[in-house]
Motif scaffolding. Structure first.
Motif, PDB file in Angstrom:
ATOM      1  N   ASP A 124      32.597  70.504  16.604  1.00  0.00           N
ATOM      2  CA  ASP A 124      32.932  69.799  17.807  1.00  0.00           C
ATOM      3  C   ASP A 124      33.746  68.487  17.585  1.00  0.00           C
ATOM      4  N   SER A 125      33.636  68.036  16.399  1.00  0.00           N
ATOM      5  CA  SER A 125      34.744  66.902  15.989  1.00  0.00           C
ATOM      6  C   SER A 125      36.207  67.537  15.698  1.00  0.00           C
ATOM      7  N   GLY A 126      36.494  68.627  16.041  1.00  0.00           N
ATOM      8  CA  GLY A 126      37.716  69.150  15.898  1.00  0.00           C
ATOM      9  C   GLY A 126      38.229  69.492  14.576  1.00  0.00           C
ATOM     10  N   LYS A 127      37.333  69.218  13.395  1.00  0.00           N
ATOM     11  CA  LYS A 127      37.750  69.725  12.041  1.00  0.00           C
ATOM     12  C   LYS A 127      37.843  71.218  11.951  1.00  0.00           C
ATOM     13  N   VAL A 128      38.389  71.697  11.225  1.00  0.00           N
ATOM     14  CA  VAL A 128      38.556  73.221  10.899  1.00  0.00           C
ATOM     15  C   VAL A 128      37.945  73.265   9.516  1.00  0.00           C
ATOM     16  N   CYS A 129      36.775  74.098   9.639  1.00  0.00           N
ATOM     17  CA  CYS A 129      36.008  74.493   8.675  1.00  0.00           C
ATOM     18  C   CYS A 129      36.532  75.730   7.947  1.00  0.00           C
ATOM     19  N   PRO A 132      32.721  79.107   3.551  1.00  0.00           N
ATOM     20  CA  PRO A 132      31.686  79.875   4.170  1.00  0.00           C
ATOM     21  C   PRO A 132      30.569  79.280   4.536  1.00  0.00           C
ATOM     22  N   GLU A 133      30.074  78.144   3.641  1.00  0.00           N
ATOM     23  CA  GLU A 133      28.990  77.398   4.052  1.00  0.00           C
ATOM     24  C   GLU A 133      28.986  76.693   5.240  1.00  0.00           C
ATOM     25  N   GLU A 134      30.220  76.159   5.139  1.00  0.00           N
ATOM     26  CA  GLU A 134      30.645  75.174   6.242  1.00  0.00           C
ATOM     27  C   GLU A 134      30.763  76.041   7.853  1.00  0.00           C
ATOM     28  N   ILE A 135      31.299  77.169   7.627  1.00  0.00           N
ATOM     29  CA  ILE A 135      31.550  78.162   8.862  1.00  0.00           C
ATOM     30  C   ILE A 135      29.952  78.498   9.134  1.00  0.00           C
ATOM     31  N   ALA A 136      29.301  78.715   8.291  1.00  0.00           N
ATOM     32  CA  ALA A 136      27.564  79.333   8.758  1.00  0.00           C
ATOM     33  C   ALA A 136      26.997  78.146   9.262  1.00  0.00           C
ATOM     34  N   GLU A 137      27.134  76.989   8.890  1.00  0.00           N
ATOM     35  CA  GLU A 137      26.554  75.797   9.436  1.00  0.00           C
ATOM     36  C   GLU A 137      26.751  75.734  10.934  1.00  0.00           C
ATOM     37  N   VAL A 138      28.524  75.698  11.230  1.00  0.00           N
ATOM     38  CA  VAL A 138      28.827  75.404  12.357  1.00  0.00           C
ATOM     39  C   VAL A 138      28.317  76.463  13.410  1.00  0.00           C
ATOM     40  N   VAL A 232      21.221  87.432  10.292  1.00  0.00           N
ATOM     41  CA  VAL A 232      21.855  87.327  11.477  1.00  0.00           C
ATOM     42  C   VAL A 232      23.525  87.275  11.204  1.00  0.00           C
ATOM     43  N   VAL A 233      24.138  88.046  11.818  1.00  0.00           N
ATOM     44  CA  VAL A 233      25.571  88.392  11.506  1.00  0.00           C
ATOM     45  C   VAL A 233      26.398  88.042  12.776  1.00  0.00           C
ATOM     46  N   PRO A 234      27.040  86.990  12.901  1.00  0.00           N
ATOM     47  CA  PRO A 234      28.071  86.816  13.847  1.00  0.00           C
ATOM     48  C   PRO A 234      29.264  87.760  14.398  1.00  0.00           C
ATOM     49  N   LEU A 235      28.987  88.369  15.597  1.00  0.00           N
ATOM     50  CA  LEU A 235      30.131  89.137  15.761  1.00  0.00           C
ATOM     51  C   LEU A 235      31.112  88.650  16.993  1.00  0.00           C
ATOM     52  N   PHE A 236      32.554  88.959  16.603  1.00  0.00           N
ATOM     53  CA  PHE A 236      33.656  88.270  17.464  1.00  0.00           C
ATOM     54  C   PHE A 236      33.310  89.104  18.559  1.00  0.00           C
ATOM     55  N   LYS A 237      33.577  88.337  19.960  1.00  0.00           N
ATOM     56  CA  LYS A 237      33.588  89.268  21.022  1.00  0.00           C
ATOM     57  C   LYS A 237      34.965  89.048  21.783  1.00  0.00           C
ATOM     58  N   LYS A 238      35.554  87.924  21.986  1.00  0.00           N
ATOM     59  CA  LYS A 238      37.024  87.875  22.804  1.00  0.00           C
ATOM     60  C   LYS A 238      37.332  86.091  22.509  1.00  0.00           C
ATOM     61  N   GLY A 239      38.600  86.097  22.930  1.00  0.00           N
ATOM     62  CA  GLY A 239      38.965  84.660  22.770  1.00  0.00           C
ATOM     63  C   GLY A 239      39.641  84.280  21.685  1.00  0.00           C
ATOM     64  N   ASN A 240      39.581  83.149  21.473  1.00  0.00           N
ATOM     65  CA  ASN A 240      40.135  82.379  20.037  1.00  0.00           C
ATOM     66  C   ASN A 240      38.898  82.530  19.015  1.00  0.00           C
ATOM     67  N   ARG A 241      39.392  82.919  17.900  1.00  0.00           N
ATOM     68  CA  ARG A 241      38.493  83.275  16.693  1.00  0.00           C
ATOM     69  C   ARG A 241      38.173  81.961  16.084  1.00  0.00           C
ATOM     70  N   ASP A 242      38.705  80.775  16.281  1.00  0.00           N
ATOM     71  CA  ASP A 242      38.277  79.496  16.008  1.00  0.00           C
ATOM     72  C   ASP A 242      37.309  78.727  16.608  1.00  0.00           C
ATOM     73  N   SER A 243      36.808  79.235  17.679  1.00  0.00           N
ATOM     74  CA  SER A 243      35.766  78.814  18.668  1.00  0.00           C
ATOM     75  C   SER A 243      34.418  79.566  18.462  1.00  0.00           C
ATOM     76  N   PRO A 244      33.475  78.751  17.856  1.00  0.00           N
ATOM     77  CA  PRO A 244      31.953  79.267  17.859  1.00  0.00           C
ATOM     78  C   PRO A 244      31.425  80.146  19.209  1.00  0.00           C
ATOM     79  N   GLY A 245      31.856  79.693  20.120  1.00  0.00           N
ATOM     80  CA  GLY A 245      31.439  80.097  21.288  1.00  0.00           C
ATOM     81  C   GLY A 245      31.654  81.497  21.676  1.00  0.00           C
ATOM     82  N   ASN A 246      32.710  82.093  21.000  1.00  0.00           N
ATOM     83  CA  ASN A 246      33.027  83.427  21.046  1.00  0.00           C
ATOM     84  C   ASN A 246      32.613  84.484  20.063  1.00  0.00           C
ATOM     85  N   TYR A 247      31.625  84.053  19.404  1.00  0.00           N
ATOM     86  CA  TYR A 247      30.802  84.936  18.644  1.00  0.00           C
ATOM     87  C   TYR A 247      29.209  85.200  18.943  1.00  0.00           C
ATOM     88  N   ARG A 248      28.862  86.320  18.731  1.00  0.00           N
ATOM     89  CA  ARG A 248      27.538  86.949  19.394  1.00  0.00           C
ATOM     90  C   ARG A 248      26.783  86.872  18.193  1.00  0.00           C
TER      91      ARG A 248
END
Length: 386
Positions: A124-129, A132-138, A232-248
């Motif tokens: 949310d702050s715009g920081k790029v994680c 792997p640990e940071e990505i999982a937390e986001v 739990v495994v996040p699967l990419f759906k569509k859109g930008n890959r850097d947005s957590p909202g595009n993972y299911r």
């Protein structure tokens, strides 16, 4: 063996014994460190490859034109045989798509060129994680953010009339044995590391202790911890890959826990069907009905109105994150609907437990409760998702 033990203790004892037998006696196969052969590659193709390589080696050493012609002829024959073998493999996969859809889609997925790994995620702050640990937390924070706890809804299902009660679910060894015989062997194990093949191969020996564990779980209204934990495994759906909202989020749950849910689901379905509590408009998760039957019924109504000269307006709706967002999959309302449909006294009558206790315990105490609306492997409550 299980005398005087709780459901959790019974399960841990069973799991420990089964895993011990698995590690001690089950054969292990080491992976190949060479080139991975294609599934359609047979001995004929391998022999042609060897002939082509030998002809090319002779041509490089001697430089004869005849050796070059042999090499070209072998190469042409090899390409023709590879195309034939590949077409045969694809035709066989397409012909068995109903029996083994996983093999078909795995083959299709292997031919698609796409990145499967998770790219760096922006928080949310715009920081790029990057780690792997940071990505999982986001991702975990996002999956939790769409989770909304409902307030007390009171009598939210007043339109549902009280009906006959489902007071007891009888769990027999034969029922468990039947489920173990029909288990799909190509499924992956859950966090408890119990493989479906092991359950199927040892079904005669483990059917009775599993029936005792299931009966104890239902009778006490308790769900073992391993059944409430999921990978739990996040699967990419569509859109930008850097947005957590595009993972299911997709969860992988315990295979044994799913067997228990199948027993409970079967009893609930028979109860609803016996007292005609399933509407004719319901096509999902109903025996003999599907998306196809719903579409046929819809087109029948449309063509009927058109033949009568009446106008037809169609509105298409889609719930965003229907299985991820708690607002779209309200557990509180589902549980109230379960109660209203007479599913109240599933536990042992002498203990006077609530029939929804097993379902509530599974939802409220499970780790999935704060991660997603409905676990992807959960069979029970999805039938009330209408």
């Amino acid at each position: 063996m299980f005398s005087g033990k709780s459901t959790e203790e019974m399960w841990q004892m069973f799991r420990g014994y089964l895993c011990g037998v698995l590690h001690r006696y089950a054969p292990r196969r080491q992976g190949s460190y060479g080139k991975i052969q294609e599934p359609w590659c047979t001995k004929a193709e391998i022999n042609l490859v060897k002939k082509k390589r030998k002809a090319y080696k002779r041509f490089r050493e001697l430089g004869n034109v005849r050796d070059l012609e042999d090499y070209k002829a072998n190469r042409k024959e090899l390409k023709k045989e590879i195309r034939r073998a590949r077409r045969g493999r694809e035709k066989a996969l397409a012909g068995r798509i109903k029996e083994n859809p996983k093999a078909f889609y795995q083959y299709v997925k292997s031919k698609r060129i796409r990145c499967e790994r998770i790219e760096p995620i922006k928080c949310d702050s715009g920081k790029v994680c990057m780690e792997p640990e940071e990505i999982a937390e986001v991702l975990n924070e996002y999956f939790t953010s769409v989770f909304t706890m409902e307030k007390d809804l009171g009598n939210c299902c007043n339109d549902l009339q009280q009906t006959e009660k489902l007071e007891h679910v009888d769990i027999k060894k034969g029922d468990v044995l039947e489920l173990l015989e029909s288990i799909k062997l190509n499924k992956s194990p859950g966090p408890d590391e119990i493989y479906p093949r092991l359950l199927c191969e040892a079904r005669e020996e483990i059917a009775e202790p599993l029936a005792m564990i299931f009966a104890s779980s239902m009778g006490m209204g308790e769900v073992p911890e391993d059944w409430r934990v999921a990978d739990v495994v996040p699967l990419f759906k569509k859109g930008n890959r850097d947005s957590p909202g595009n993972y299911r989020p997709v969860s992988l749950t315990s295979v044994v826990g799913k067997l228990m849910e199948k027993i409970l689901r079967g009893s609930i379905y028979e109860h609803l069907e016996r007292y005609n509590m399933i509407r004719n408009s319901q096509h999902g998760f109903v025996k003999g009905r599907s998306c196809l039957t719903s579409l046929i019924e819809f087109f029948e109504d449309v063509t009927k109105h058109i033949d009568e000269g009446r106008a037809v307006d169609v509105v298409y709706m889609d719930f965003s994150k229907a299985f991820d967002n708690f607002d779209k999959v309200p557990h509180t309302r589902h549980i109230e609907k379960v109660r209203r449909h007479g599913i109240q006294e599933l536990a042992c009558p002498q203990k006077a437990k609530s029939g929804c206790r097993w379902v509530i315990f599974c939802l409220e105490v499970g780790d999935q409760w704060c991660a997603s609306g409905i676990c992807s492997g959960t069979l029970t409550l999805r039938d009330f998702y209408k």
